[in-house]
Design a protein around this motif. Structure first.
Motif, PDB file in Angstrom:
ATOM      1  N   PHE A 270       0.882  -1.312  -0.222  1.00 31.22           N
ATOM      2  CA  PHE A 270      -0.058   0.012  -0.122  1.00 31.22           C
ATOM      3  C   PHE A 270       0.890   1.306   0.150  1.00 31.22           C
ATOM      4  O   PHE A 270       2.084   1.270   0.454  1.00 31.22           O
ATOM      5  N   GLY A 271       0.214   2.276  -0.589  1.00 34.10           N
ATOM      6  CA  GLY A 271       1.178   3.503  -0.542  1.00 34.10           C
ATOM      7  C   GLY A 271       0.497   4.710  -0.743  1.00 34.10           C
ATOM      8  O   GLY A 271      -0.954   4.584  -0.678  1.00 34.10           O
ATOM      9  N   VAL A 272       1.125   5.932  -0.696  1.00 36.19           N
ATOM     10  CA  VAL A 272       0.375   7.189  -0.613  1.00 36.19           C
ATOM     11  C   VAL A 272       0.623   8.101  -1.817  1.00 36.19           C
ATOM     12  O   VAL A 272       1.621   8.578  -2.136  1.00 36.19           O
ATOM     13  N   THR A 273      -0.173   8.004  -2.815  1.00 34.23           N
ATOM     14  CA  THR A 273      -0.330   8.928  -4.050  1.00 34.23           C
ATOM     15  C   THR A 273      -0.789  10.116  -3.869  1.00 34.23           C
ATOM     16  O   THR A 273      -0.553  11.388  -4.064  1.00 34.23           O
ATOM     17  N   TYR A 274      -2.070  10.007  -3.162  1.00 36.79           N
ATOM     18  CA  TYR A 274      -2.948  11.105  -2.894  1.00 36.79           C
ATOM     19  C   TYR A 274      -3.105  11.096  -1.381  1.00 36.79           C
ATOM     20  O   TYR A 274      -3.105  10.373  -0.785  1.00 36.79           O
ATOM     21  N   THR A 275      -3.619  12.476  -0.933  1.00 35.94           N
ATOM     22  CA  THR A 275      -3.831  12.874   0.421  1.00 35.94           C
ATOM     23  C   THR A 275      -4.863  12.021   1.078  1.00 35.94           C
ATOM     24  O   THR A 275      -4.838  11.330   2.161  1.00 35.94           O
ATOM     25  N   ASP A 276      -5.860  11.584  -0.012  1.00 32.52           N
ATOM     26  CA  ASP A 276      -6.978  10.692   0.578  1.00 32.52           C
ATOM     27  C   ASP A 276      -6.499   9.227   0.799  1.00 32.52           C
ATOM     28  O   ASP A 276      -7.444   8.393   1.353  1.00 32.52           O
ATOM     29  N   ASP A 277      -5.439   9.000   0.463  1.00 35.70           N
ATOM     30  CA  ASP A 277      -4.898   7.399   0.488  1.00 35.70           C
ATOM     31  C   ASP A 277      -4.567   7.338   2.062  1.00 35.70           C
ATOM     32  O   ASP A 277      -4.443   6.286   2.621  1.00 35.70           O
ATOM     33  N   LYS A 278      -4.241   8.495   2.760  1.00 34.86           N
ATOM     34  CA  LYS A 278      -3.591   8.427   3.902  1.00 34.86           C
ATOM     35  C   LYS A 278      -4.571   7.595   5.133  1.00 34.86           C
ATOM     36  O   LYS A 278      -3.910   6.884   5.672  1.00 34.86           O
ATOM     37  N   PRO A 279      -5.861   7.779   5.216  1.00 31.74           N
ATOM     38  CA  PRO A 279      -6.542   7.082   6.108  1.00 31.74           C
ATOM     39  C   PRO A 279      -6.462   5.431   6.160  1.00 31.74           C
ATOM     40  O   PRO A 279      -6.426   4.732   6.972  1.00 31.74           O
ATOM     41  N   GLU A 280      -6.354   5.138   4.780  1.00 29.45           N
ATOM     42  CA  GLU A 280      -6.348   3.560   4.426  1.00 29.45           C
ATOM     43  C   GLU A 280      -5.037   3.079   4.903  1.00 29.45           C
ATOM     44  O   GLU A 280      -4.781   1.930   5.372  1.00 29.45           O
ATOM     45  N   VAL A 281      -4.065   3.910   4.789  1.00 31.04           N
ATOM     46  CA  VAL A 281      -2.585   3.579   5.115  1.00 31.04           C
ATOM     47  C   VAL A 281      -2.571   3.257   6.751  1.00 31.04           C
ATOM     48  O   VAL A 281      -1.982   2.343   7.069  1.00 31.04           O
ATOM     49  N   ILE A 282      -2.950   4.312   7.238  1.00 33.21           N
ATOM     50  CA  ILE A 282      -3.120   4.477   8.752  1.00 33.21           C
ATOM     51  C   ILE A 282      -3.628   3.011   9.159  1.00 33.21           C
ATOM     52  O   ILE A 282      -3.274   2.382  10.237  1.00 33.21           O
ATOM     53  N   SER A 283      -5.001   2.882   8.771  1.00 34.30           N
ATOM     54  CA  SER A 283      -5.742   1.795   9.238  1.00 34.30           C
ATOM     55  C   SER A 283      -5.080   0.221   8.823  1.00 34.30           C
ATOM     56  O   SER A 283      -4.942  -0.454   9.757  1.00 34.30           O
ATOM     57  N   SER A 284      -4.284   0.281   7.712  1.00 38.27           N
ATOM     58  CA  SER A 284      -3.436  -0.933   7.210  1.00 38.27           C
ATOM     59  C   SER A 284      -2.353  -1.294   8.238  1.00 38.27           C
ATOM     60  O   SER A 284      -2.178  -2.286   8.717  1.00 38.27           O
ATOM     61  N   LEU A 285      -1.488  -0.026   8.727  1.00 35.55           N
ATOM     62  CA  LEU A 285      -0.513  -0.346   9.715  1.00 35.55           C
ATOM     63  C   LEU A 285      -1.198  -0.787  10.903  1.00 35.55           C
ATOM     64  O   LEU A 285      -0.495  -1.562  11.614  1.00 35.55           O
ATOM     65  N   LYS A 286      -2.112   0.060  11.415  1.00 35.51           N
ATOM     66  CA  LYS A 286      -2.664  -0.406  12.754  1.00 35.51           C
ATOM     67  C   LYS A 286      -2.981  -1.864  12.873  1.00 35.51           C
ATOM     68  O   LYS A 286      -2.664  -2.497  13.836  1.00 35.51           O
ATOM     69  N   LYS A 287      -3.694  -2.460  11.755  1.00 36.31           N
ATOM     70  CA  LYS A 287      -4.034  -3.926  11.796  1.00 36.31           C
ATOM     71  C   LYS A 287      -2.616  -4.764  11.785  1.00 36.31           C
ATOM     72  O   LYS A 287      -2.786  -5.611  12.596  1.00 36.31           O
ATOM     73  N   LEU A 288      -1.728  -4.125  11.126  1.00 34.13           N
ATOM     74  CA  LEU A 288      -0.420  -5.180  11.268  1.00 34.13           C
ATOM     75  C   LEU A 288       0.075  -5.253  12.393  1.00 34.13           C
ATOM     76  O   LEU A 288       0.827  -6.297  13.024  1.00 34.13           O
ATOM     77  N   HIS A 289       0.084  -4.023  13.201  1.00 36.00           N
ATOM     78  CA  HIS A 289       0.546  -3.929  14.690  1.00 36.00           C
ATOM     79  C   HIS A 289      -0.229  -4.954  15.636  1.00 36.00           C
ATOM     80  O   HIS A 289       0.009  -5.703  16.134  1.00 36.00           O
TER      81      HIS A 289
END
Length: 300
Positions: A270-289
């Motif tokens: 997953f990655g951040v191309t657009y500002t709107d990608d940020k919440p999804e990245v935050i959620s994905s990392l939280k899940k991995l933790h």
């Protein structure tokens, strides 16, 4: 044999994101995406990390990463600027950004003499990608054999806009035959399409896509040097021209000077191309933790 090096491309401008996404916080404790890549690199056997950055963010990057990485991995910082390795007669006052990914690798040639991987700062690649890269680069890699971690196209799109991806053509040995940089890729209903000249062309969901996750023998630096002067001579008048890693890889393949093996390590991205990608990245990392893939705090 020396441990491989991780080269992180962190000099991008982040124009579509609207800020320095290389140093923006996404993890539960404000971790950057780069930190997960470096954490995975350390635990899979890499011995050094080299940051390619712009002069404008150098001190901020040092302040953010050096305290966390001290004693864990060797660290180097290299600048990529408009005039890096550009003779004065080829300077173009209309150019606003450096010459791209192969130019960035060229900027690191004085600090990398061992096998090395190249990644983007704003992409999360997953531990499996670094595991296969480390194995490839640590097992007596040959001067005429490089590698790339492949990802299925359907797994590397953004829900918030179109993306550009290098679409790979491979042979039966799963080696790269060539790569086409394809722009404006997005979903159209249940299809994946690219818009070319106003026409929607369908792409295979399982097509191998490059996410700029490469592994190279040091000889790749020589290949970049060999092509750089000619590229610059032919393109310096175009302020938007870029010298890409796939340009060099394609040339080596077509000239039968080297092969590029596609590694099957592209499980999670997953990655951040657009500002709107940020919440999804935050959620994905939280899940991995929460799943235990990463500790509560990466560096304690």
């Amino acid at each position: 044999m020396s441990k491989p090096t991780l080269l992180v491309l962190a000099a991008g401008m982040g124009s579509r994101y609207g800020g320095n996404k290389q140093i923006d916080g996404f993890g539960p404790n404000g971790e950057t995406i780069i930190e997960y890549s470096i954490y995975d690199a350390i635990r899979t056997g890499f011995g050094k990390v080299v940051f390619i950055v712009r002069k404008e963010i150098l001190e901020e990057v040092k302040e953010k990463f050096l305290p966390k990485l001290e004693g864990k991995i060797e660290v180097e910082f290299v600048l990529q600027s408009l005039d890096s390795f550009v003779p004065s007669e080829y300077n173009n006052p209309e150019r606003s950004k450096p010459y791209g990914t192969a130019h960035a690798v060229l900027c690191a040639q004085d600090v990398i003499k061992e096998p090395f991987a190249v990644i983007n700062a704003d992409d999360f690649y997953g531990q499996e990608a670094f595991k296969v890269l480390s194995q490839f680069l640590s097992n007596g890699v040959q001067p005429n054999l490089h590698c790339m971690v492949g990802y299925e196209l359907q797994n590397v799109l953004s829900e918030n806009g179109t993306v550009s991806r290098g679409i790979c053509e491979t042979n039966e040995e799963n080696q790269l035959l060539g790569m086409v940089e394809t722009t404006d890729i997005g979903r159209d209903g249940d299809k994946i399409v690219t818009k070319m000249n106003g026409e929607a062309i369908e792409l295979a969901p399982t097509a191998q896509a490059s996410m700029n996750c490469w592994g190279f023998h040091p000889s790749f630096m020589e290949a970049i040097n060999d092509m750089w002067s000619e590229f610059l001579k032919n393109n310096y008048t175009n302020p938007k021209s870029e010298f890409y890693i796939p340009t060099v890889a394609n040339h080596l393949i077509q000239e039968n000077k080297a092969a590029v093996e596609i590694l099957a390590g592209g499980k999670t991205w997953f990655g951040v191309t657009y500002t709107d990608d940020k919440p999804e990245v935050i959620s994905s990392l939280k899940k991995l933790h929460e799943e235990g893939e990463y500790p509560q705090n990466l560096w304690n």
